[in-house]
Design an enzyme around this catalytic site. Structure first.
Site, PDB file in Angstrom:
ATOM      1  N   ASP A 146     -26.108 -17.063 -28.780  1.00  0.00           N
ATOM      2  CA  ASP A 146     -26.376 -17.969 -27.662  1.00  0.00           C
ATOM      3  C   ASP A 146     -25.893 -17.290 -26.383  1.00  0.00           C
ATOM      4  OD1 ASP A 146     -26.286 -19.973 -25.738  1.00  0.00           O
ATOM      5  OD2 ASP A 146     -25.605 -21.521 -27.145  1.00  0.00           O
ATOM      6  N   HIS A 147     -26.829 -16.901 -25.547  1.00  0.00           N
ATOM      7  CA  HIS A 147     -26.467 -16.104 -24.362  1.00  0.00           C
ATOM      8  C   HIS A 147     -25.709 -16.929 -23.320  1.00  0.00           C
ATOM      9  CE1 HIS A 147     -26.341 -12.518 -22.195  1.00  0.00           C
ATOM     10  NE2 HIS A 147     -27.624 -12.242 -22.050  1.00  0.00           N
ATOM     11  N   ARG A 148     -25.653 -18.246 -23.514  1.00  0.00           N
ATOM     12  CA  ARG A 148     -24.857 -19.043 -22.568  1.00  0.00           C
ATOM     13  C   ARG A 148     -23.372 -18.778 -22.762  1.00  0.00           C
ATOM     14  NH1 ARG A 148     -27.104 -24.823 -24.179  1.00  0.00           N
ATOM     15  NH2 ARG A 148     -26.626 -23.831 -26.170  1.00  0.00           N
TER      16      ARG A 148
END
Ligand code: CAO
Length: 449
Positions: free
Chosen positions: A421-423
């Site tokens: 999850d790049h967040r």
């Protein structure tokens, strides 16, 4: 007083025998001057035939799929006599609503050439008594190219405007993806029922609905309902795919030594009634990497402002069952050795395939592994199992030549694909985590898991 007027197909350039793809009026309908009556579509262009006069439709002389040429009578109208005699309504350039590009040629009294590289259709000859023609309304080239602009006639554009519908969000079901009136009403219904997201202010993505296709038009088909598991997991997979910004990092682990160890110990596992596959080593390597990178053993809290860091190591394993995908969770993997894990995996996957898992056995995971290595492949993008923040995909190991600095050596290389999850995980840490995991497999006897 009314006067009967025959509406003929006007001069439409070099075209003849053009199919009628839309009949927009029926007997008894009241029409206003410049209202579209029919839509014609040649190989190269789509155009509308409007009425030059207002009145009531007495007879529609063509139907869908009929073909027409210049001069054919398509509709008979009981025209308001005053209007029929007035030059005003016979002049299409005085249309009230030249709002779109597609309609503007009428307003300019200069039909634009259809999408074809044909000469522009000539203006119609002055109407003879008892018959009237308005120039066809060519649709602009853009509107005939699906993907660039909605493919819809001026009448449908007008209809959509009246309802406040953005045609970019409507899927056309007519030939070539053309949007017809029913598509607009179906779209409005789907928004009203909540099936489609409203244009703004909602949580949806403003995506057009998938195209409706009658597959049986192209060959034999059979309807197979989705399983309950497919329906439930499909909804979650969809949510996770569209709501989590996925990045997938790929790497290779040299598992030559691990494979030698596994083969030496396979018999021991088999005596106990289970298999020792690469998967249990991957579980241990994942635990080692989660310990080293605590941000991967985490979930975003409801506010989205905090990470919940977990101090336990429960690993979900994607299992392919006849009814669809399920993800049982092996708890406390840090406290179990590879043989215990292999036994538990065999038990869980067998019960998963028999549909005997309890809901609690599919809850509480920290990180998931999806192994397709028993089947094949070189890499894939696993979908993150929210609220987890990463998932490991495993493809099939292969022996390949690896350069050791002096010569090529045959080594067993295992492809790994980590989606994160790049967040909450940046690219550098994604690469570091996967490299660490691969290195743990390469030095499996010393891994801290
Ligand atoms: N490379 C090479 N061989 C592999 C391998 C890999 N990465 N992974 C497994 N194998 C081998 C195994 O060693 C076994 O061979 P041997 O019996 O000779 O040792 C054979 O392939 C079959 O393994 P398996 O698939 O039965 O066992 P597993 O422990 O690897 O996997 C399970 C168990 C339950 C995860 C698996 O059966 C399964 O269901 N996989 C599908 C998961 C899935 O659908 N993922 C997609 C999710 S997204 O839609």
């Amino acid at each position: 007083m009314t006067k009967q007027i025959e509406i003929k197909v006007p001069d439409i350039g070099d075209f003849s025998d053009i199919p009628v793809i839309e009949v927009l009026v029926a007997n008894g309908d009241s029409v206003d001057a410049e209202q579209s009556l029919l839509t014609l579509e040649s190989d190269k262009a789509t155009m509308e035939v409007p009425t030059p006069v207002s009145g009531v439709i007495r007879e529609v002389r063509v139907g869908l799929e009929d073909t027409v040429s210049e001069g054919d009578v398509v509709v008979v109208i009981d025209a308001d006599e005053a209007a029929a005699d007035s030059g005003k309504e016979a002049q299409p350039e005085q249309t009230k609503e030249p709002a779109t590009k597609a309609e503007s040629p009428v307003a300019e009294n200069k039909p634009a050439p259809p999408a074809a590289a044909k000469p522009a259709p000539a203006m119609p000859a002055p109407p003879s008594a008892g018959s009237r023609q308005s120039p066809p309304v060519p649709m602009d080239a853009q509107s005939t190219l699906p993907g660039k602009a909605p493919y819809a006639s001026p009448a449908i554009r007008r209809f959509a405007r009246e309802l406040g519908v953005d045609l970019l969000r409507v899927t056309g079901t007519s030939r070539g993806g053309r949007i017809v009136r029913e598509d607009v009403t179906a779209f409005v219904k789907s928004v009203m029922s909540g099936a489609a997201a409203p244009a703004s202010g909602g949580l949806g993505f403003d995506l057009p609905p998938p195209p409706k296709v009658n597959f049986s038009r192209y060959g034999d088909v059979e309807l197979q309902p989705l399983s309950k598991i497919q329906k439930v997991s499909g909804a979650y997979l969809h949510r996770n795919w569209v709501s989590i910004p996925h990045v997938t990092q790929n790497d290779l682990a040299d598992t030559t030594d691990m494979e030698a160890f596994r083969k030496d110990n396979k018999a021991r596992a088999e005596e106990q009634g289970y298999k020792l596959t690469p998967l249990v080593f991957l579980i241990k390597a994942s635990v080692a990497a989660l310990k080293e990178f605590p941000g991967f053993n985490a979930s975003l809290d409801e506010s989205g402002d905090n990470l919940v860091l977990k101090k336990y190591f429960h690993i979900g394993i994607a299992v392919d069952t006849p009814d669809g995908l399920v993800v049982p969770v092996i708890r406390d993997c840090d406290q179990k050795d590879i043989f215990q894990l292999a036994e538990e995996l065999a038990n869980l996957s067998q019960r998963a395939r028999e549909g005997k898992l309890k809901p609690i056995e599919m809850q509480g995971g920290c990180f998931s592994i999806s192994s397709l290595g028993g089947i094949g492949g070189t890499s894939f993008t696993p979908i993150i199992n929210a609220p987890e923040v990463a998932i490991l995909g495993v493809s099939r190991a292969r022996i390949s030549p690896q350069w050791d600095g002096e010569e090529f050596q045959p080594r067993t290389m295992l492809p790994l694909s980590l989606s994160y999850d790049h967040r909450v995980i940046d690219g550098a840490n994604g690469a570091r985590f996967l490299r660490f995991l691969a290195a743990s497999l390469e030095d499996f006897e010393n891994m801290d898991s």
